[in-house]
Every structure is written in structure tokens, then in C-alpha cells.
Write a protein that holds these residues in place. Structure first.
Motif: not given
Length: 357
Positions: A221-231, A233-250
């Protein structure tokens, strides 16, 4: 992406048949999503770039809100955070899940899709008591909202639970759940997880490296969770705008930090972050979608994606721009009419909107 490709080809056929108007020369596409959709949007960008579809789609970039880009970081937050992560004080405490239905969704997804998980079952990871609440049937039915599931759990917390020949008293249910407010039900992970999985998750030494050997339920399961993550293992070529709350508990802020750590040199150019929100997951999602319009607060984010995503797009030729606009009449949704319309309404003729009174 298969559906988008089919849709574009079908629309081109209608253009060739002069049944609809052609696309404008400057058409472009964006990806966006929140929560699970935020992670999917990022995965779609990875797919578009790796398959070389960006020019064909006039792709500009992605807007991602509070997505689980790193599933290990998400699971570890539940067992580690004591309300003081990321410089933002929250009511979260170690060993608590504030949205318990997320956990079985993640694990069941891994069992359904990852080849190393085919010999494992939910009972390897989740306690019989938690499964006896009915959570998997509720999720599978797709008939219940988050709040409706919380209401069912709250009722079990007040009355106890009968599940076939197994009975759980109110006191036993209180060991599994707690309810800080009537519309909230939190779960104690020591009662959600099996003892073996709880021990694995709380041992820091298990997460120094990704396990390579297969056959152990927890390591697989540990390995499966890593394999299914998208953070990573690749180098983006187009811009990404992130919005992320520091208070998100989920979906904790550590998900964004995992992407940042994997791409430290791209901040401010290939990607950027708005982490000014401090609400929990659902409230942040409400803000995200209310502002997600061209005239809303996040309209500027699309402009940033558009301007920075133009490399390789400007000058790209599209077969959809070669069709001349004819003298026909069209409805606003692009359907060509057989003659000048006689009913009142707004129509398109020679590329202009015409009001028929």
C-alpha cells in the motif's frame, strides 16, 4: 482526454459540413479542479505533456485547489499533526481524521487499480468495526453526501450499532467516533485502522525510503500510494497556479510542499502558490469555486496561466481556422439553420450576433 479528442474531431466534422461555426483563432484550454479534482487536473496536465497533446489542445496550464498530490503526506498528516503544522493553528490532533470517509476511498482506490494490491483486502487495513458502520456500501451507492454520511455515523454514536451478529454499544462507538458538534463526526485512527497498519503508519522509520519488495500488505500500500501521487516524477512544461489553505485538515498543505520540494527551481515561473486561505477543506472549496470566474477574484490566475503558457502555442496552426465564415444563420450554441430565423431571439450571421425582434 479521449472524450476531448473525440469531441474536437466531431466538431471539426460539423465545421467541414458547414453546420457550425469554426473556432476562433485564439482558442485555448485550461485544466482546473479542487480536492480530488485538483490532483486529477495535475495528472491530466502531466498526461497532456507526456503525450505531446499540448499544441493540439492549445493548452495553457492548470489551476489546482487543495489537491492530494502526495497521498503519503496526506495519510501521515492524520497520524502526526497536532494542530500546529505549517504555521497555522487548527483543531486537528494526532490520530484524528476530521473527514473519515476519505481514508477508505483512498485505500479502496489502491486495491482497485494498483497491480501490487490485487491480493490485499480492506480488512488488512481497516478495522471490522469501522467497516461494519456501512461506509463502503454508502460510498459504492453514490447516493449519500458527506453530510448524510456524517448524520448516519452520528446516529450510530448515539444509539450503538447492530451489524449482523456483531453489536457495538454506545461506549464502543464512542471509542471509534467523537462529535465535537452535531454536524461533525471525527474518527480515532487507532480504531479505524487495524493494529498492524496503525503500527506501520506511526513508525517514522518506515518512511525514510519507498519499499521495493512486494507481498507485505502495508509495504505494498505504501508503494501504491507513492506510485499514484503526482507531486514528483515529472517536470511540468506549462504553468500551474496552486491554491492551498494552510488550515486544511483533510488535504493538508504538505501536499503542495511535496510538489514544491520536487520542483524547487520552478516557483514563480512554472508554478506559483496562493496560500492565504486558512479555512478547512470544505469552506476553502466553496471559496475556490465562487471565485473561479473570469470576473471573480481568481480571474487573474487564468490570465497568468494564459500569458505564461503561450510558449509553443502562439503560431500553432489549427485545422479549425481554415474554414471561411459563410452567410448562414446559426443559433448561439452553433447549430446552423436552414434559412433566416423568424422567431425572436439572438442569432449569429457572418460572425456577428443579430437580434431578431
Amino acid at each position: 482526454m479521449d472524450a476531448v479528442d473525440y469531441g474536437l474531431k466531431l466538431y471539426q466534422k460539423h465545421i467541414n459540413d458547414k453546420r457550425v461555426l469554426p473556432f476562433k483563432d485564439d482558442w485555448r484550454t485550461f485544466g482546473f479542479g479542487y480536492s480530488q479534482g485538483g490532483a486529477v487536473a495535475l495528472a491530466v496536465q502531466r498526461y497532456i505533456e507526456q503525450q505531446g497533446l499540448d499544441e493540439q489542445l492549445h493548452y495553457r496550464g492548470t489551476l489546482c485547489g487543495d489537491g492530494p498530490y502526495d497521498l503519503i503526506a496526506t495519510m501521515r498528516y492524520y497520524v502526526e499533526d497536532d494542530g500546529d503544522s505549517y504555521g497555522q493553528e487548527t483543531v486537528h490532533r494526532k490520530g484524528i481524521s476530521t473527514m473519515p470517509m476519505v481514508i477508505p476511498m483512498i485505500i479502496q482506490g489502491m486495491i482497485n487499480t494498483h497491480p501490487d494490491m490485487k491480493n490485499h483486502q480492506l480488512t488488512d487495513y481497516l478495522s471490522q468495526q469501522f467497516l461494519d458502520t456501512g461506509i463502503m456500501d454508502w460510498l459504492a451507492s453514490k447516493e449519500f453526501t458527506i453530510n448524510q454520511i456524517l448524520e448516519k455515523w452520528y446516529e450510530q454514536l448515539q444509539e450503538g450499532l447492530d451489524a449482523g451478529d456483531r453489536h457495538y454499544t454506545k461506549e464502543q462507538m464512542a471509542e471509534l467516533f467523537e462529535s465535537p458538534k452535531e454536524d461533525r463526526v471525527w474518527a480515532h485512527l487507532s480504531k479505524v485502522f487495524t493494529p498492524g497498519f496503525q503500527k506501520y503508519l506511526t513508525n517514522d522509520a518506515n518512511f525514510y525510503t519507498v519499499p521495493t519488495e512486494s507481498g507485505n500488505a502495508f509495504k505494498d500500500l505504501h508503494r501504491a500510494l507513492v506510485d499514484n501521487s503526482v507531486a514528483a516524477g515529472w517536470e511540468p512544461k506549462h504553468p500551474i497556479q496552486f491554491v492551498h489553505s494552510k488550515g486544511d485538515m483533510v488535504v493538508p498543505y504538505g501536499n503542495y510542499l511535496s510538489f514544491h520540494d520536487a520542483h524547487p527551481d520552478g516557483e514563480g515561473t512554472i508554478y506559483r502558490i496562493d496560500d492565504s486561505l486558512t479555512d478547512d477543506h470544505v469552506d476553502t472549496g466553496t471559496t475556490f469555486y465562487l471565485c473561479l470566474t473570469a470576473t471573480g477574484e481568481y480571474g487573474e490566475y487564468f490570465q497568468w496561466l494564459d500569458e505564461n503558457g503561450s510558449t509553443g502555442i502562439i503560431g500553432a496552426e489549427s485545422q479549425m481556422t481554415d474554414v471561411r465564415i459563410d452567410d448562414g444563420w446559426y443559433t448561439l450554441d452553433g447549430r446552423k439553420l436552414s434559412a433566416r430565423p423568424t422567431q425572436k431571439g439572438i442569432y449569429i450571421n457572418k460572425g456577428k450576433k443579430i437580434l431578431i425582434k
